[in-house]
Design an enzyme around this catalytic site. Sequence first.
Site, PDB file in Angstrom:
ATOM      1  N   ARG A 103      -8.332   3.206  11.882  1.00  0.00           N
ATOM      2  CA  ARG A 103      -6.884   3.411  11.763  1.00  0.00           C
ATOM      3  C   ARG A 103      -6.333   4.422  12.773  1.00  0.00           C
ATOM      4  O   ARG A 103      -5.161   4.360  13.145  1.00  0.00           O
ATOM      5  CB  ARG A 103      -6.533   3.907  10.354  1.00  0.00           C
ATOM      6  CG  ARG A 103      -6.947   2.983   9.228  1.00  0.00           C
ATOM      7  CD  ARG A 103      -6.126   1.702   9.225  1.00  0.00           C
ATOM      8  NE  ARG A 103      -6.611   0.798   8.194  1.00  0.00           N
ATOM      9  CZ  ARG A 103      -6.198   0.822   6.932  1.00  0.00           C
ATOM     10  NH1 ARG A 103      -5.297   1.688   6.558  1.00  0.00           N
ATOM     11  NH2 ARG A 103      -6.697  -0.030   6.062  1.00  0.00           N
TER      12      ARG A 103
ATOM     13  N   HIS B 197     -11.384   6.474   6.195  1.00  0.00           N
ATOM     14  CA  HIS B 197     -10.695   7.661   6.711  1.00  0.00           C
ATOM     15  C   HIS B 197     -11.638   8.864   6.652  1.00  0.00           C
ATOM     16  O   HIS B 197     -12.560   8.885   5.829  1.00  0.00           O
ATOM     17  CB  HIS B 197      -9.474   7.997   5.834  1.00  0.00           C
ATOM     18  CG  HIS B 197      -8.325   7.063   5.985  1.00  0.00           C
ATOM     19  ND1 HIS B 197      -7.745   6.422   4.910  1.00  0.00           N
ATOM     20  CD2 HIS B 197      -7.617   6.671   7.077  1.00  0.00           C
ATOM     21  CE1 HIS B 197      -6.727   5.676   5.345  1.00  0.00           C
ATOM     22  NE2 HIS B 197      -6.635   5.810   6.646  1.00  0.00           N
TER      23      HIS B 197
ATOM     24  N   ASP C   6       0.811  -1.227   0.000  1.00  0.00           N
ATOM     25  CA  ASP C   6       0.000   0.000   0.000  1.00  0.00           C
ATOM     26  C   ASP C   6       0.842   1.274   0.000  1.00  0.00           C
ATOM     27  O   ASP C   6       0.316   2.361   0.262  1.00  0.00           O
ATOM     28  CB  ASP C   6      -0.915   0.005   1.230  1.00  0.00           C
ATOM     29  CG  ASP C   6      -2.119  -0.926   1.041  1.00  0.00           C
ATOM     30  OD1 ASP C   6      -2.867  -0.716   0.068  1.00  0.00           O
ATOM     31  OD2 ASP C   6      -2.303  -1.854   1.845  1.00  0.00           O
TER      32      ASP C   6
ATOM     33  N   ARG D  73       1.166  -1.865   7.139  1.00  0.00           N
ATOM     34  CA  ARG D  73       1.704  -0.582   6.697  1.00  0.00           C
ATOM     35  C   ARG D  73       2.725  -0.014   7.685  1.00  0.00           C
ATOM     36  O   ARG D  73       3.337   1.013   7.411  1.00  0.00           O
ATOM     37  CB  ARG D  73       0.556   0.414   6.442  1.00  0.00           C
ATOM     38  CG  ARG D  73      -0.441  -0.118   5.411  1.00  0.00           C
ATOM     39  CD  ARG D  73      -1.284   0.972   4.820  1.00  0.00           C
ATOM     40  NE  ARG D  73      -0.453   1.955   4.138  1.00  0.00           N
ATOM     41  CZ  ARG D  73      -0.908   3.081   3.624  1.00  0.00           C
ATOM     42  NH1 ARG D  73      -2.202   3.352   3.709  1.00  0.00           N
ATOM     43  NH2 ARG D  73      -0.102   3.941   3.028  1.00  0.00           N
TER      44      ARG D  73
ATOM     45  N   GLU E 129       0.108   9.614   1.529  1.00  0.00           N
ATOM     46  CA  GLU E 129      -0.503  10.622   2.401  1.00  0.00           C
ATOM     47  C   GLU E 129      -0.714  10.112   3.830  1.00  0.00           C
ATOM     48  O   GLU E 129      -0.703  10.889   4.784  1.00  0.00           O
ATOM     49  CB  GLU E 129      -1.858  11.053   1.834  1.00  0.00           C
ATOM     50  CG  GLU E 129      -2.540  12.101   2.697  1.00  0.00           C
ATOM     51  CD  GLU E 129      -3.943  12.406   2.218  1.00  0.00           C
ATOM     52  OE1 GLU E 129      -4.189  13.566   1.901  1.00  0.00           O
ATOM     53  OE2 GLU E 129      -4.783  11.489   2.165  1.00  0.00           O
ATOM     54  N   ASP E 130      -0.905   8.798   3.968  1.00  0.00           N
ATOM     55  CA  ASP E 130      -1.259   8.281   5.286  1.00  0.00           C
ATOM     56  C   ASP E 130      -0.121   8.307   6.291  1.00  0.00           C
ATOM     57  O   ASP E 130      -0.358   8.267   7.490  1.00  0.00           O
ATOM     58  CB  ASP E 130      -1.768   6.833   5.156  1.00  0.00           C
ATOM     59  CG  ASP E 130      -3.107   6.793   4.443  1.00  0.00           C
ATOM     60  OD1 ASP E 130      -3.924   7.689   4.686  1.00  0.00           O
ATOM     61  OD2 ASP E 130      -3.320   5.866   3.641  1.00  0.00           O
TER      62      ASP E 130
ATOM     63  N   CYS F 137      -4.791  10.446  -1.143  1.00  0.00           N
ATOM     64  CA  CYS F 137      -3.821   9.532  -0.512  1.00  0.00           C
ATOM     65  C   CYS F 137      -2.577   9.354  -1.356  1.00  0.00           C
ATOM     66  O   CYS F 137      -1.574   8.857  -0.873  1.00  0.00           O
ATOM     67  CB  CYS F 137      -4.393   8.132  -0.319  1.00  0.00           C
ATOM     68  SG  CYS F 137      -6.120   8.015  -0.270  1.00  0.00           S
TER      69      CYS F 137
END
Length: 260
Positions: free
Chosen positions: A138, A168, A67, A92, A72-73, A255
């Site tokens: 998350r 999100h 991923d 992740r 962006e995450d 993202c």
Amino acid sequence: MDPFTSRKFSRAIIRRPCREMIHGITSAGLGIPDYHLALQQHKEYERALRSLGLEVFVLESDYRYPDSAFVEDVALCTPGMAVITAPGAASRKGEELLMERELGKFYEHIERVEEPGTLDAGDVMMAGNHYYIGISGRTNHEGAAQLIRILERYGMSGEKVEIGPMLHLKTGVSYLENETVVAAEMMSRHPSLSGFRKIIVPEGEEYAANSVWINGAVLLPDGFPKTAEKVQAAGYPVIPLPVSEYQKLDGGLSCMSLRF
Ligand code: CIR
């Protein structure tokens, strides 16, 4: 600074998807992404960023993290400092360390959200100096509280927003500057967003609630004509971009880059 002062972005970081993206986390039920098409779409995305005057830094794909194109995450870029997040999905964890190295080239001040806090920056919507932080699968309360404390140390502020079952916060709402958000119907009624002018995404086009404002223009996923029309009618030039292969992994346009 006026909390609604529009900012200007001059740089973006993106990461090429890796072949292992087909094993990325998903709940979309849209099938397995086509890696080659995803690469093409990524290049188109990069071109759009450049066309808006951004200097774009393209990171190599990393097969260890399916991923990892969703950069962006793993970090939040504010004008004066960057925050490295603590990703909420087990597969992740580690992506944020790769990004810390990159952002160290641009930022003197780097802060971190630490466990037991978790936070994906896809849950963080910046509106001027104020940041809305989605509490999601998350991002937990501890992660959000840590981020709020960090922001306050730098003269900014943040608040938590309960978002229910969405992946999100920015899956359902995006800030387009000028005190305006584009939002899915459900999010548009959220009390935390009551002060904003709203462009409500029509039923069936919910995916287009994740869009990106860059220096006056709005990047929107291709194939959502009613939303595009509404955003245009609100005065924004719209750049539609094909991102079907990322949608298959629950990922939206925002993202796919860090803008700063
Ligand atoms: C994930 O589940 O983490 C990725 N498949 C998609 C992440 C999308 N990121 C975002 O909405 N900010």
